[in-house]
Design an enzyme around this catalytic site. Structure first.
Site, mmCIF file in Angstrom:
data_model
loop_
_atom_site.group_PDB
_atom_site.id
_atom_site.type_symbol
_atom_site.label_atom_id
_atom_site.label_comp_id
_atom_site.label_asym_id
_atom_site.label_seq_id
_atom_site.Cartn_x
_atom_site.Cartn_y
_atom_site.Cartn_z
ATOM 1 C CB ALA A 166 40.988 -4.783 9.795
ATOM 2 C CD GLN A 185 32.987 -11.545 6.209
ATOM 3 O OE1 GLN A 185 33.779 -11.676 5.271
ATOM 4 N NE2 GLN A 185 33.399 -11.448 7.461
ATOM 5 C CG ASN A 201 43.814 -19.862 2.375
ATOM 6 O OD1 ASN A 201 43.544 -19.725 1.191
ATOM 7 N ND2 ASN A 201 45.016 -19.650 2.876
ATOM 8 C CG ASP A 245 49.737 -18.864 -4.913
ATOM 9 O OD1 ASP A 245 50.324 -19.312 -3.929
ATOM 10 O OD2 ASP A 245 48.509 -18.627 -4.921
ATOM 11 N NE ARG A 302 54.440 -17.212 -1.475
ATOM 12 C CZ ARG A 302 53.516 -17.771 -0.696
ATOM 13 N NH1 ARG A 302 52.692 -18.682 -1.178
ATOM 14 N NH2 ARG A 302 53.404 -17.429 0.561
ATOM 15 C CG HIS A 328 45.731 -19.724 -2.396
ATOM 16 N ND1 HIS A 328 47.028 -19.351 -2.661
ATOM 17 C CD2 HIS A 328 45.604 -19.658 -1.052
ATOM 18 C CE1 HIS A 328 47.642 -19.070 -1.529
ATOM 19 N NE2 HIS A 328 46.804 -19.252 -0.535
HETATM 20 P P1 NAX Z 1 45.180 -13.910 11.388
HETATM 21 O O1 NAX Z 1 44.674 -15.079 12.174
HETATM 22 O O2 NAX Z 1 46.359 -13.157 11.861
HETATM 23 O O3 NAX Z 1 43.993 -12.857 11.228
HETATM 24 C C1 NAX Z 1 42.691 -13.238 10.892
HETATM 25 C C2 NAX Z 1 41.772 -12.224 11.520
HETATM 26 O O4 NAX Z 1 40.454 -12.497 11.065
HETATM 27 C C3 NAX Z 1 41.741 -12.316 13.049
HETATM 28 O O5 NAX Z 1 42.035 -11.037 13.603
HETATM 29 C C4 NAX Z 1 40.317 -12.758 13.344
HETATM 30 O O6 NAX Z 1 39.813 -12.200 14.549
HETATM 31 C C5 NAX Z 1 39.580 -12.235 12.121
HETATM 32 N N1 NAX Z 1 38.297 -12.890 11.857
HETATM 33 C C6 NAX Z 1 37.940 -14.174 12.065
HETATM 34 N N2 NAX Z 1 36.656 -14.347 11.746
HETATM 35 C C7 NAX Z 1 36.195 -13.163 11.313
HETATM 36 C C8 NAX Z 1 34.934 -12.710 10.855
HETATM 37 N N3 NAX Z 1 33.886 -13.527 10.807
HETATM 38 N N4 NAX Z 1 34.802 -11.408 10.500
HETATM 39 C C9 NAX Z 1 35.850 -10.562 10.591
HETATM 40 N N5 NAX Z 1 37.070 -10.940 11.030
HETATM 41 C C10 NAX Z 1 37.235 -12.225 11.379
HETATM 42 O O7 NAX Z 1 45.383 -14.447 9.920
HETATM 43 P P2 NAX Z 1 46.172 -13.776 8.694
HETATM 44 O O8 NAX Z 1 47.587 -14.197 8.733
HETATM 45 O O9 NAX Z 1 45.855 -12.338 8.637
HETATM 46 O O10 NAX Z 1 45.516 -14.567 7.461
HETATM 47 C C11 NAX Z 1 44.160 -14.358 7.110
HETATM 48 C C12 NAX Z 1 43.720 -15.375 6.081
HETATM 49 O O11 NAX Z 1 44.469 -15.230 4.890
HETATM 50 C C13 NAX Z 1 43.880 -16.829 6.517
HETATM 51 O O12 NAX Z 1 42.733 -17.552 6.117
HETATM 52 C C14 NAX Z 1 45.076 -17.278 5.696
HETATM 53 O O13 NAX Z 1 45.077 -18.665 5.487
HETATM 54 C C15 NAX Z 1 44.833 -16.511 4.426
HETATM 55 N N6 NAX Z 1 45.959 -16.392 3.505
HETATM 56 C C16 NAX Z 1 45.674 -16.389 2.191
HETATM 57 C C17 NAX Z 1 46.645 -16.178 1.227
HETATM 58 C C18 NAX Z 1 46.312 -16.164 -0.216
HETATM 59 O O14 NAX Z 1 47.250 -16.087 -1.001
HETATM 60 N N7 NAX Z 1 45.063 -16.257 -0.652
HETATM 61 C C19 NAX Z 1 48.072 -16.045 1.631
HETATM 62 C C20 NAX Z 1 48.258 -15.633 3.037
HETATM 63 C C21 NAX Z 1 47.315 -16.255 4.007
HETATM 64 O O15 NAX Z 1 47.764 -17.552 4.295
#
Ligand code: NAX
Length: 325
Positions: free
Chosen positions: A12, A112, A131, A159, A162, A187
């Protein structure tokens, strides 16, 4: 006043988390008459940033926001949760292959999944955004055997949106005029963007738009939009990803529009040739909280060929994480 629903958001303090939490608290996801309790999960080193998110949410004075809980303990985060958005995951680092990313993220979704199984509401709906989303959903649901698999989904709504936006722009109409777009499969860049059944203002999209534009412009633009955003802003899509998660959950807790469907990656029941159990994006109709895959659609030859590629990718991802299932 309705009973509040508990919404858990993992990661978050990250980019998507920062964009989505105010919208949930405002009522964009579960309705403007639905009070919410937000439970926000982070890893220990991001707790200070998460505290800032909590304070900003407080400062918004949202009437529907009854409580915010911040924690680095999955058991506390998922206790009694009705909606879970699994966003937090490890980003792909320099030199990391997709298989390394799978390995790095799998333990997060094992932990989780177990915490959801032990602590969440029995009706919880779980949307996996982090991802590789489809395979993370497979891992989380496999580790939550007491929660029906139909209550898990991996997000392909971004997607889908988009593609809707591109069609609307090209046709010069509002996005609300576009229906029946489909994203199939994973995805990832192997996703299959299918507009064979799409309609623009009730007319077949293939009658309105040029097939060459669809093949040469629309499909690659949607498939590579994520990379385009990363190139421009140095970070992946956050506002549009948060919006897609809000839309997906809103439809999943309610119903899809009549005469339309949405793309959701659900555990396949063997539809359209996907192996049973793989999280595979398909057209889905939601009726009062219950999703149902739209079956029996005819697929073009080219679509069949591309579906094989995305299926093969999902199979290889599943094989790489077998020990976590
Ligand atoms: P960020 O790196 O800004 O945020 C991720 C957050 O997750 C960080 O604050 C980190 O501390 C936290 N985190 C890591 N491990 C954790 C755990 N075990 N428990 C709780 N929190 C944890 O990434 P953000 O841009 O917010 O993207 C998050 C994810 O969404 C990435 O994997 C990204 O690839 C994926 N996406 C998926 C999309 C989809 O369409 N399915 C599109 C957008 C995005 O690329």
């Amino acid at each position: 006043m309705k009973k509040p629903l508990v919404v858990t958001v993992t990661g978050a303090a990250g980019e998507i988390g920062y964009a989505i939490t105010p919208r949930i608290a405002f009522g964009a996801m579960l309705g403007e008459d639905q009070p919410v309790i937000l439970k926000l999960l982070e890893i220990p080193r991001a707790m200070a940033a998460l505290e800032a998110v909590e304070k900003e949410l407080f400062d918004c004075a949202f009437p529907l926001l009854q409580e915010v809980v911040i924690t680095d303990d999955p058991a506390e985060a998922f206790r009694d949760c009705d909606a879970a958005l699994l966003i937090g995951s490890r980003p792909r680092g320099p030199g990391m292959e997709r298989s390394d990313l799978l390995e790095a993220n799998a333990p997060i979704f094992v932990e989780q999944g177990r915490a959801l199984n032990d602590h969440a509401s029995r009706d919880v709906k779980v949307l996996i955004v982090g991802n590789p989303a489809n395979t993370n959903a497979l891992i989380a649901s496999s580790n939550a055997p007491d929660i029906p698999v139909i209550q898990f989904s991996a997000m392909t709504r971004l997607d889908h949106n988009r593609a809707v936006a591109q069609l609307a722009h090209k046709a010069g109409v509002s996005a609300g005029e576009i229906s029946k777009v489909i994203i199939w499969g994973n995805h990832s860049s192997t996703q299959v963007v299918d507009v064979h059944h799409a309609e623009i203002g009730g007319r077949p999209a293939l009658d309105v738009l040029d097939v060459e534009w669809i093949q040469k412009d629309l499909i690659p633009t949607v498939q590579h939009r994520g990379a385009e955003i990363i190139k421009l802003r140095g970070r992946s899509s956050a506002a549009s990803a948060a919006n897609a998660a809000v839309y997906c959950m809103r439809d999943w807790f309610g119903s899809t529009s009549p005469d339309d469907w949405v793309s959701m990656a659900l555990a396949s029941g063997g539809q359209y040739g996907a192996d049973e159990g793989l999280f595979y994006s398909m057209p889905v109709i939601v009726d009062n909280g219950t999703p149902r895959v739209v079956e029996g659609l005819e697929l073009s030859d080219s679509c069949h060929q591309f579906l094989q590629l995305t299926l093969d990718e999902l199979r290889s991802e599943r094989d790489a994480v077998r020990k976590f299932l």
